[in-house]
Design a protein around this motif. Structure first.
Motif, short mmCIF file in Angstrom:
data_model
loop_
_atom_site.label_atom_id
_atom_site.label_comp_id
_atom_site.label_asym_id
_atom_site.label_seq_id
_atom_site.Cartn_x
_atom_site.Cartn_y
_atom_site.Cartn_z
N SER A 84 0.83 -1.21 0.00
CA SER A 84 0.00 0.00 0.00
C SER A 84 0.86 1.26 0.00
N VAL A 85 2.01 1.22 0.66
CA VAL A 85 2.92 2.37 0.66
C VAL A 85 3.52 2.54 -0.74
N ARG A 86 3.92 1.44 -1.35
CA ARG A 86 4.44 1.51 -2.73
C ARG A 86 3.37 2.04 -3.69
N ALA A 87 2.14 1.56 -3.49
CA ALA A 87 1.07 2.01 -4.37
C ALA A 87 0.81 3.50 -4.22
N LEU A 88 0.91 3.99 -2.96
CA LEU A 88 0.70 5.42 -2.73
C LEU A 88 1.78 6.24 -3.42
N ALA A 89 3.04 5.84 -3.27
CA ALA A 89 4.12 6.58 -3.92
C ALA A 89 4.01 6.50 -5.44
N SER A 90 3.62 5.33 -5.96
CA SER A 90 3.47 5.17 -7.41
C SER A 90 2.31 6.01 -7.94
N SER A 91 1.22 6.06 -7.15
CA SER A 91 0.06 6.86 -7.56
C SER A 91 0.42 8.34 -7.62
N ALA A 92 1.18 8.80 -6.63
CA ALA A 92 1.58 10.21 -6.62
C ALA A 92 2.50 10.52 -7.78
N ARG A 93 3.38 9.58 -8.07
CA ARG A 93 4.34 9.79 -9.17
C ARG A 93 3.63 9.78 -10.52
N GLY A 94 2.54 8.98 -10.61
CA GLY A 94 1.82 8.87 -11.88
C GLY A 94 0.70 9.87 -12.03
N GLY A 95 0.61 10.78 -11.10
CA GLY A 95 -0.40 11.83 -11.24
C GLY A 95 -1.69 11.53 -10.51
N GLY A 96 -1.67 10.52 -9.62
CA GLY A 96 -2.85 10.27 -8.80
C GLY A 96 -3.89 9.39 -9.43
N SER A 97 -3.57 8.66 -10.48
CA SER A 97 -4.53 7.78 -11.11
C SER A 97 -4.74 6.54 -10.27
N GLY A 98 -5.92 5.94 -10.36
CA GLY A 98 -6.20 4.71 -9.63
C GLY A 98 -6.69 5.00 -8.22
N GLU A 99 -6.93 3.92 -7.46
CA GLU A 99 -7.47 4.03 -6.10
C GLU A 99 -6.43 4.64 -5.17
N ASP A 100 -6.89 5.54 -4.34
CA ASP A 100 -6.00 6.22 -3.39
C ASP A 100 -5.89 5.38 -2.12
N PRO A 101 -4.69 4.85 -1.80
CA PRO A 101 -4.53 4.03 -0.61
C PRO A 101 -4.15 4.84 0.62
N GLY A 102 -4.30 6.16 0.55
CA GLY A 102 -3.79 7.02 1.61
C GLY A 102 -4.37 6.72 2.97
N ALA A 103 -5.69 6.49 3.05
CA ALA A 103 -6.32 6.25 4.36
C ALA A 103 -5.78 4.98 5.00
N HIS A 104 -5.61 3.94 4.19
CA HIS A 104 -5.08 2.68 4.72
C HIS A 104 -3.65 2.86 5.20
#
Length: 320
Positions: A84-104
């Protein structure tokens, strides 16, 4: 009859004079041996004993500090591997696309902070922006700069920094990489703890010497910056410096990379006996020291006592 008596008196007088001369020569020889050999040998023996003691203390505290730093680095690196941490960093790097795992992720960070008693833990992108954070005080600019450095370099970073509220923090930043091999870091995990509990407690362990002290230093340009509290100065940690070219400075020796024991001067300019050690897991040097005056006090007392005792015996021998 008078001649034999005069001869006997002459021989007796000359033998007495010869004996006195021999005693004077013996006395002079003893004084020379005492000053030229015995005193230096005893002084070196006292220094060697302190060398063994201070070196053991320095080795032990360096190992404890390295273990503490390794544990902090491993903890931050472990969090950085969470999907989930990797997904959050990847989402931020990719412009925020996809589900936001920030709350988890924030739930994970709050649990980590509570278990390990950290001041705060947060996830940052490569530019330093906060992606997720636990509860607790927000990290200051110096700590965030460390996270950005870890993200860009792809290597963990460790340092002591001053937080906005004045607290000295032990900061660990670990890069967050995507799961694919050789991926660049997209952000960093930033763990901020209280240096009093994470680092300085290992330096405050008791010394047998009244003037004993252990200090941490690091290079800051052409100066040695003192990172830890100083026993004999009121300056807060991270604020006091000494020029690296100060003759005989113990901090200068350790920052040159030397693990040595010897006679130096400390941050006060006072002569000390010190063991210096370079940490393996942080760009810091450790100096464990005692004032030379205290270290050699027992030696001086013993030399004076024996000198008076043996000198008195010689005077009694000469007088008799």
């Amino acid at each position: 009859m008078n001649f034999p008596r005069r001869l006997a008196r002459w021989v007796g007088a000359h033998l007495q004079a010869l004996g006195l001369s021999l005693l004077l020569v013996l006395c002079a020889g003893f004084i020379f041996w005492y000053g030229a050999f015995y005193v230096p040998d005893q002084r070196q023996a006292a220094i060697d004993r302190w060398g063994r003691d201070l070196s053991v203390i320095a080795d032990t505290r360096r190992d404890l500090l390295d273990r503490r730093i390794a544990a902090g680095t491993e903890g931050a690196t472990f969090v950085a591997t969470f999907p989930s941490v990797r997904a959050l960093a990847s989402s931020a790097r990719g412009g925020g696309s996809g589900e936001d795992p920030g709350a988890h992720v924030e739930g994970i960070l709050r649990d980590f902070r509570s278990v390990y008693r950290e001041r705060s833990i947060s996830i940052h992108d490569a530019g330093g922006a906060v992606l997720a954070s636990s509860d607790g005080p927000a990290p200051g600019a110096d700590a965030i700069a460390l996270a950005s450095d870890a993200a860009h370099s792809g290597e963990p970073r460790i340092d002591l920094v001053r937080e906005p509220d004045g607290l000295i923090a032990f900061v660990v930043a670990a890069p967050v990489r995507e799961s694919r091999q050789n991926a660049e870091a997209g952000g960093a995990v930033l763990v901020v703890g209280d240096a009093k509990e994470k680092v300085f407690d290992l330096l405050r362990q008791p010394f047998t010497a009244a003037t004993g002290e252990a200090v941490l230093v690091r290079t800051d340009g052409d100066s040695a910056r003192y990172l830890s509290p100083l026993r004999f100065r009121p300056d807060p940690p991270l604020t006091f410096r000494r020029a690296l070219n100060m003759p005989g400075l113990a901090a200068g020796a350790v920052l040159e990379g030397d693990d040595v024991f010897g006679s130096f001067v400390d941050y006060r300019g006072v002569k000390v006996l010190a063991a210096t050690r370079r940490l393996k897991r942080a760009p810091w040097g450790l100096v464990v020291k005692v004032d030379e005056e205290e270290a050699l006090a027992a030696f001086r007392e013993e030399v004076l006592r024996r000198g008076f005792t043996w000198g008195g015996l010689l005077l009694v021998l000469i007088a008799s």
